[in-house]
Design an enzyme around this catalytic site. Structure first.
Site, PDB file in Angstrom:
ATOM      1  N   ARG A 192     -11.050  -4.466   7.239  1.00 52.95           N
ATOM      2  CA  ARG A 192     -12.153  -5.436   7.143  1.00 52.95           C
ATOM      3  C   ARG A 192     -12.514  -6.006   8.505  1.00 52.95           C
ATOM      4  O   ARG A 192     -13.694  -6.244   8.798  1.00 52.95           O
ATOM      5  CB  ARG A 192     -11.776  -6.552   6.167  1.00 52.95           C
ATOM      6  CG  ARG A 192     -11.664  -6.062   4.723  1.00 52.95           C
ATOM      7  CD  ARG A 192     -11.318  -7.177   3.761  1.00 52.95           C
ATOM      8  NE  ARG A 192     -11.255  -6.680   2.387  1.00 52.95           N
ATOM      9  CZ  ARG A 192     -10.995  -7.436   1.330  1.00 52.95           C
ATOM     10  NH1 ARG A 192     -10.781  -8.737   1.472  1.00 52.95           N
ATOM     11  NH2 ARG A 192     -10.950  -6.909   0.108  1.00 52.95           N
ATOM     12  N   ASP A 201     -17.772 -22.511  -2.179  1.00 52.64           N
ATOM     13  CA  ASP A 201     -16.926 -21.381  -1.805  1.00 52.64           C
ATOM     14  C   ASP A 201     -16.647 -21.485  -0.315  1.00 52.64           C
ATOM     15  O   ASP A 201     -17.351 -22.204   0.411  1.00 52.64           O
ATOM     16  CB  ASP A 201     -17.600 -20.048  -2.133  1.00 52.64           C
ATOM     17  CG  ASP A 201     -16.596 -18.914  -2.290  1.00 52.64           C
ATOM     18  OD1 ASP A 201     -16.145 -18.658  -3.419  1.00 52.64           O
ATOM     19  OD2 ASP A 201     -16.236 -18.299  -1.267  1.00 52.64           O
TER      20      ASP A 201
END
Length: 281
Positions: free
Chosen positions: A38, A148
């Site tokens: 990632r 979030d």
């Protein structure tokens, strides 16, 4: 030097510790390959070929202002879908909300917090259910806070545009009532109706922060499938903070693979994975 761009053990340990300390996300050695993959994807997007050089930039003064959040977005997991763990939504409208109302709740807005909302599927599912309930009880008003850590998914949540695969778990009745089809039908996209979008406020909140920055107490908090990413002590600290953020008698929903067993927190279990605040502290 970083031979062949290999991600050194020291670097993974340093980065993993930083992520866990500041964001509560466990990054054990078993996730090294995922983490490196990632990171490489993100660093290529900003023109770096060396992970060490990229991380040096991330933790520089400029990087902390402009890139740190993007790196966190790149490495976090955001798995969600509409009406996930559907019994929770039935419990919310059939048991939790009626109990809050019967306990002396005034017509002031009912406040619900989706604390790990990802790309918006959870808060929009809540809004659909509460919208139906409000039609039968015109005095019921509600506000939903959705938050979030990842800014990328929050942007998608604000747009409220989803494809056909993403909406497959929404009951047909709600699809017809609350979703608007794109004028270009070939795209297969829908958008959540504006009046439902207006019921939700989206914000970036780090659940590991000492202060959530949320002024008003909540009647209901959803924090589902989040605790599993935290260490036990971090889980307990988070639940204690949720307790301070809830109104007396407020409710907390957690994921079906999670539990508060063994924690010294002011909650009692009223149903599987549904807890009620029982005291101030």
């Amino acid at each position: 030097m970083e031979a062949n761009n290999c991600f050194s053990t020291n670097k993974i340990l340093e980065l993993s510790q930083f992520i866990e300390t500041n964001y509560g996300i466990k990054m054990p050695a078993s996730k090294k390959v995922m983490l490196e993959s990632r990171l490489r994807r993100r660093m290529r997007q900003v023109g770096y070929t060396s992970i060490a050089e990229y991380l040096d930039f991330v933790f520089s003064s400029e990087g902390k202002r402009h890139e740190l959040g993007n790196m966190v977005d790149a490495i976090t997991t955001n798995k969600t879908y509409f009406f996930r763990e559907p019994k929770h939504f039935d419990i919310l409208v059939a048991k939790v909300i009626p109990q809050i109302i019967s306990s002396g709740f005034t017509p002031s807005p009912l406040r619900v917090w989706s604390s790990a909302c990802s790309s918006g599927e959870e808060p929009y599912s809540i809004a659909m259910m509460l919208g139906e309930l409000a039609e039968d009880n015109h005095r019921l008003k509600f506000n939903i806070l959705a938050s979030d850590l990842c800014t990328k998914v929050l942007k998608k949540a604000c747009r409220a545009v989803y494809n056909e695969e993403e909406i497959k778990d929404i009951p047909l009745y709600y699809r017809k009532k609350y979703l608007l089809k794109s004028k270009e039908s070939a795209l297969g996209l829908v958008q959540v109706a504006e009046h439902l979008r207006n019921m939700i406020t989206f914000r970036r909140i780090n659940l590991m922060a000492d202060d959530f920055g949320v002024k008003k107490r909540m009647h209901v908090i959803f924090c589902r499938n989040v605790l599993i990413y935290f260490q036990k002590d971090q889980q307990e600290r988070l639940i204690l903070k949720f307790g301070r953020q809830l109104e007396p008698g407020g409710f907390l929903f957690i994921g079906h693979s999670e539990s508060l067993v063994g924690m010294n927190v002011p909650f009692c279990q009223v149903l599987p994975t549904v807890y009620q605040k029982i005291s101030e502290f």
